[in-house]
Design a protein around this motif. Sequence first.
Motif, PDB file in Angstrom:
ATOM      1  N   GLU A 122      29.090  52.553  27.022  1.00  0.00           N
ATOM      2  CA  GLU A 122      30.130  51.689  26.457  1.00  0.00           C
ATOM      3  C   GLU A 122      29.622  50.257  26.335  1.00  0.00           C
ATOM      4  N   GLU A 123      29.003  49.756  27.403  1.00  0.00           N
ATOM      5  CA  GLU A 123      28.491  48.382  27.390  1.00  0.00           C
ATOM      6  C   GLU A 123      27.436  48.202  26.298  1.00  0.00           C
ATOM      7  N   LEU A 124      26.479  49.114  26.238  1.00  0.00           N
ATOM      8  CA  LEU A 124      25.379  48.990  25.280  1.00  0.00           C
ATOM      9  C   LEU A 124      25.867  49.079  23.839  1.00  0.00           C
ATOM     10  N   ASN A 125      26.813  49.961  23.595  1.00  0.00           N
ATOM     11  CA  ASN A 125      27.360  50.077  22.240  1.00  0.00           C
ATOM     12  C   ASN A 125      28.142  48.828  21.848  1.00  0.00           C
ATOM     13  N   ARG A 126      28.848  48.233  22.807  1.00  0.00           N
ATOM     14  CA  ARG A 126      29.577  46.988  22.522  1.00  0.00           C
ATOM     15  C   ARG A 126      28.594  45.864  22.199  1.00  0.00           C
ATOM     16  N   ILE A 127      27.506  45.789  22.942  1.00  0.00           N
ATOM     17  CA  ILE A 127      26.493  44.767  22.671  1.00  0.00           C
ATOM     18  C   ILE A 127      25.859  45.009  21.307  1.00  0.00           C
ATOM     19  N   ALA A 128      25.578  46.267  20.990  1.00  0.00           N
ATOM     20  CA  ALA A 128      24.947  46.592  19.702  1.00  0.00           C
ATOM     21  C   ALA A 128      25.823  46.182  18.532  1.00  0.00           C
ATOM     22  N   GLU A 129      27.134  46.279  18.704  1.00  0.00           N
ATOM     23  CA  GLU A 129      28.063  45.931  17.622  1.00  0.00           C
ATOM     24  C   GLU A 129      28.004  44.456  17.239  1.00  0.00           C
ATOM     25  N   THR A 130      27.415  43.622  18.098  1.00  0.00           N
ATOM     26  CA  THR A 130      27.303  42.192  17.792  1.00  0.00           C
ATOM     27  C   THR A 130      26.228  41.924  16.746  1.00  0.00           C
ATOM     28  N   GLY A 131      25.385  42.919  16.470  1.00  0.00           N
ATOM     29  CA  GLY A 131      24.334  42.742  15.476  1.00  0.00           C
ATOM     30  C   GLY A 131      23.012  42.275  16.033  1.00  0.00           C
ATOM     31  N   VAL A 132      22.852  42.246  17.366  1.00  0.00           N
ATOM     32  CA  VAL A 132      21.563  41.842  17.932  1.00  0.00           C
ATOM     33  C   VAL A 132      20.477  42.798  17.459  1.00  0.00           C
ATOM     34  N   ASP A 133      19.236  42.328  17.489  1.00  0.00           N
ATOM     35  CA  ASP A 133      18.131  43.090  16.917  1.00  0.00           C
ATOM     36  C   ASP A 133      17.655  44.224  17.819  1.00  0.00           C
ATOM     37  N   ALA A 134      17.884  44.124  19.111  1.00  0.00           N
ATOM     38  CA  ALA A 134      17.571  45.220  20.032  1.00  0.00           C
ATOM     39  C   ALA A 134      18.457  45.100  21.253  1.00  0.00           C
ATOM     40  N   VAL A 135      18.804  46.246  21.813  1.00  0.00           N
ATOM     41  CA  VAL A 135      19.611  46.303  23.032  1.00  0.00           C
ATOM     42  C   VAL A 135      18.680  46.735  24.166  1.00  0.00           C
ATOM     43  N   GLY A 159      19.013  34.464  11.832  1.00  0.00           N
ATOM     44  CA  GLY A 159      17.874  35.110  11.204  1.00  0.00           C
ATOM     45  C   GLY A 159      16.552  34.399  11.388  1.00  0.00           C
ATOM     46  N   ARG A 160      16.553  33.243  12.061  1.00  0.00           N
ATOM     47  CA  ARG A 160      15.303  32.507  12.249  1.00  0.00           C
ATOM     48  C   ARG A 160      14.381  33.213  13.234  1.00  0.00           C
ATOM     49  N   VAL A 161      14.958  33.777  14.274  1.00  0.00           N
ATOM     50  CA  VAL A 161      14.201  34.563  15.252  1.00  0.00           C
ATOM     51  C   VAL A 161      15.048  35.763  15.647  1.00  0.00           C
ATOM     52  N   PRO A 162      14.427  36.873  16.065  1.00  0.00           N
ATOM     53  CA  PRO A 162      15.208  38.017  16.529  1.00  0.00           C
ATOM     54  C   PRO A 162      15.876  37.722  17.862  1.00  0.00           C
ATOM     55  N   VAL A 163      16.987  38.397  18.104  1.00  0.00           N
ATOM     56  CA  VAL A 163      17.721  38.268  19.368  1.00  0.00           C
ATOM     57  C   VAL A 163      17.806  39.640  20.020  1.00  0.00           C
ATOM     58  N   VAL A 164      17.368  39.729  21.276  1.00  0.00           N
ATOM     59  CA  VAL A 164      17.550  40.941  22.065  1.00  0.00           C
ATOM     60  C   VAL A 164      18.545  40.620  23.169  1.00  0.00           C
ATOM     61  N   ALA A 165      19.292  41.622  23.599  1.00  0.00           N
ATOM     62  CA  ALA A 165      20.319  41.380  24.614  1.00  0.00           C
ATOM     63  C   ALA A 165      20.501  42.617  25.469  1.00  0.00           C
ATOM     64  N   SER A 166      20.826  42.391  26.720  1.00  0.00           N
ATOM     65  CA  SER A 166      21.087  43.505  27.639  1.00  0.00           C
ATOM     66  C   SER A 166      22.577  43.559  27.927  1.00  0.00           C
TER      67      SER A 166
END
Length: 311
Positions: A92-105, A73-80
């Motif tokens: 499928e890939e994007l939804n799996r990444i989103a499930e990790t709780g990152v702030d943006a995909v 929570g100190r800084v946002p995390v975005v991931a591709s």
Amino acid sequence: MNKKFPDGVYPVMLTPFTEENKVDYESLGRLAEWYIASGAAGLFADCQSSEMFFLSLEERVEIARFVKEKAAGRVPVVASGHISDTIEAQAEELNRIAETGVDAVILLTNRLAAEEENDEVWLENLKKLLEKLPVDMALGFYECPYPYKRIISPELLKWCADSGRFYFIKDTSCDKEIIRKKLEAVKGSSLKLFNANSSTLLETLQMGASGFSGVMANFHLDLYAWLCGNYETNPEKSREIADFLTTASLIERQVYPVNAKYCQKLLGNFTSIHTRTKDASLLNVTAISETEQLMRLTDYIRRSILGEEQR
């Protein structure tokens, strides 16, 4: 306006590996801490610098999850992390990444159409992909150079900004006028532009760009953070720092990301410079010396230009 993703530096994260070619999570944790301590506004995981095209889906998911937890929570995390060709596999890939709780995909612009296909095809494919993603999933774009670079037009970017679903774009056009038009197209929206190019960074910050998201943050993130935070109030030093950063960025043309991993090893964050994209032995004696000289010069710039401000 977009307050979820603060202005500043979003380093494109390296992936450390062991000599046995496994993801080294201890080193990854130290790297994340170094980014944050150096002034990162956010972290960009599972990108090309992370060697995402050479990571399994499970590795990409676990890296995103680990980085998000480490950031705490100190800084946002975005991931591709989406590398597939078909819309179904990308979803499928994007939804799996989103499930990790990152702030943006983050979507790669070159995954939505073949190099020879036009913007109409690109937009139709984007609409199909959006239908397969949760409407509350925060999204962004990355103009990834591999396997080919697709620069999104200001017109398409405006459509995306107007959709209300996009918050972040890593621009790799390296062209001030293209960036100017993009900034005009998204003005007043929640979509923020982060420039990946050092040589145009200062001018684009002055135009309204939100910050930097490029490979050189892996060498001296703190100087980019200083520039992003002080270009308005200290224009003379900002010009000097920007000139240094542009010249220093020529090392990108050497043996990246091996040289960046060597830098991180000297800093005590990595135990190995092994990569999956390049043979580490390509970082020869001369390249090692050049990296070490850059690090010494960076320390000199911190002392001589920024002085006590950087301590």
